[in-house]
Design an enzyme around this catalytic site. Structure first.
Site, PDB file in Angstrom:
ATOM      1  N   GLU A  44      19.119  12.527   9.474  1.00 40.47           N
ATOM      2  CA  GLU A  44      17.696  12.865   9.363  1.00 40.47           C
ATOM      3  C   GLU A  44      17.230  12.719   7.912  1.00 40.47           C
ATOM      4  O   GLU A  44      17.887  13.204   6.987  1.00 40.47           O
ATOM      5  CB  GLU A  44      17.501  14.311   9.842  1.00 40.47           C
ATOM      6  CG  GLU A  44      16.093  14.843   9.706  1.00 40.47           C
ATOM      7  CD  GLU A  44      15.974  16.291  10.188  1.00 40.47           C
ATOM      8  OE1 GLU A  44      14.828  16.766  10.307  1.00 40.47           O
ATOM      9  OE2 GLU A  44      17.006  16.940  10.457  1.00 40.47           O
ATOM     10  N   LYS A 128       9.082  12.743  14.116  1.00 43.18           N
ATOM     11  CA  LYS A 128       9.414  14.069  14.644  1.00 43.18           C
ATOM     12  C   LYS A 128       8.148  14.773  15.115  1.00 43.18           C
ATOM     13  O   LYS A 128       7.163  14.866  14.383  1.00 43.18           O
ATOM     14  CB  LYS A 128      10.119  14.886  13.557  1.00 43.18           C
ATOM     15  CG  LYS A 128      10.714  16.203  14.028  1.00 43.18           C
ATOM     16  CD  LYS A 128      11.494  16.855  12.882  1.00 43.18           C
ATOM     17  CE  LYS A 128      12.209  18.114  13.329  1.00 43.18           C
ATOM     18  NZ  LYS A 128      13.000  18.724  12.227  1.00 43.18           N
ATOM     19  N   CYS A 162      16.732  16.336  15.057  1.00 47.11           N
ATOM     20  CA  CYS A 162      17.077  17.742  14.824  1.00 47.11           C
ATOM     21  C   CYS A 162      16.619  18.616  16.008  1.00 47.11           C
ATOM     22  O   CYS A 162      16.985  18.358  17.142  1.00 47.11           O
ATOM     23  CB  CYS A 162      16.504  18.210  13.489  1.00 47.11           C
ATOM     24  SG  CYS A 162      17.352  19.650  12.781  1.00 47.11           S
TER      25      CYS A 162
END
Length: 313
Positions: A44, A128, A162
């Protein structure tokens, strides 16, 4: 479809240095490809780093750090993406790379996963959807337009970033596109994260590549303002990694790798993943569309515009 090798790159970025981190990523792509990898996955926001300081500072007190992050972030496309695309093409491997992304004329940053093809093209990106906790001080929110799976000659590839992986509907949106290899670049390096990767693999009947960076206080340049108040030395771990590769039955194929840089490798058999869905297919015979329905808004969020003839007040 033949089996192929995948690589999870657990490495330290060159903290807040875009160009140096991209150079390191390209060297690691070459190394992984030399070992036979057809798909190379990075953590990430590897470029130029994960903004760990948002968890250590009080809100809005990180202007100088954030300004540095903004200036070292990636505009898509730019010279940095061109360099990674060229490295992927030279290595003849697919690459997934986490970046901090900035719009060409904007200031808001996004936590973005880029996909590159083995012929040196930028395939696309995923932003994200929801930054976690104080991450919202660093990044804006993505939208449904980037919940995408890429159909390649090594299978259908996609992923979430995540704690998006705990969004059950987001996972289902990817499963519904026939996903074979599920990417989970992350900052979470807890023991329970490994269990989550195993659960997702078995739930989706997919291969899962979970990869985090290896980062500690000594990686933060002393020149950053307030560095010594926030970070210690080698023993001050931000992320110990715990990267892992899991098969569609939930069995660990490689890892977890803890407390060191390295590349995990595993063999992937897409046909085996599809065959095991004979037992359980979450979007096929084990779905109940007569009972449940998922609607995904795939339209991009409208950007702010300034029309001629309407000057600012």
């Amino acid at each position: 479809m033949d089996t192929f090798t995948v690589a999870a790159v657990q490495a330290s970025p060159v903290f807040l240095d875009r160009d140096a981190t991209v150079n390191k990523a390209c060297a690691l792509i070459k190394e992984a490809a030399a070992a036979g990898a057809r798909l190379v996955v990075f953590p990430e926001t590897f470029v130029p780093t994960y903004p760990d300081w948002v968890w250590r500072q009080t809100p809005w007190s990180d202007d100088r750090w954030w300004t540095r992050l903004q200036s070292e972030s990636v505009v898509v496309p730019d010279a940095a993406t061109d360099q990674v695309a060229a490295a992927a093409g030279e290595a003849r491997t697919y690459v997934a790379l986490g970046i901090n992304e900035r719009e060409p004329h904007g200031s808001t940053l996004y936590n973005t996963l880029l996909y590159f093809s083995a012929d040196g093209a930028l395939l696309g990106k995923h932003r994200k959807l929801v930054p976690t906790g104080p991450e919202r001080l660093a990044w804006g929110m993505g939208d449904g337009s980037t919940l995408e799976v890429f159909d390649t000659d090594i299978g259908r590839i996609g992923g979430l970033i995540c704690w998006e992986n705990y969004m059950a509907l987001a996972r289902y949106a990817l499963y519904a596109q026939g996903l074979d290899v599920y990417l989970a670049p992350t900052w979470d390096n807890s023991e329970t994260w490994t269990a989550s990767m195993r659960h997702i693999a078995k739930e989706g009947r997919v291969y899962v590549i979970g990869v985090a960076p290896c980062l500690r206080g000594s990686d933060v340049p002393p020149s950053l303002p307030g560095r010594d108040e926030l970070y210690g030395g080698d023993d001050d771990w931000m992320s110990t990694g715990r990267s892992v590769i899991v098969d569609p039955s939930g069995d660990v194929l490689a890892g977890p790798l803890i407390g060191e840089e390295g590349i995990l490798y595993a063999e992937v058999d897409v046909d085996a993943a599809r065959a095991i869905r004979h037992q359980f297919d979450p979007v096929g015979h084990y779905a109940r569309p007569d009972v449940f329905e998922l609607s995904v808004n795939t339209a991009p969020r409208a950007a702010a515009t300034f029309g001629k003839g309407h000057p600012p007040a």
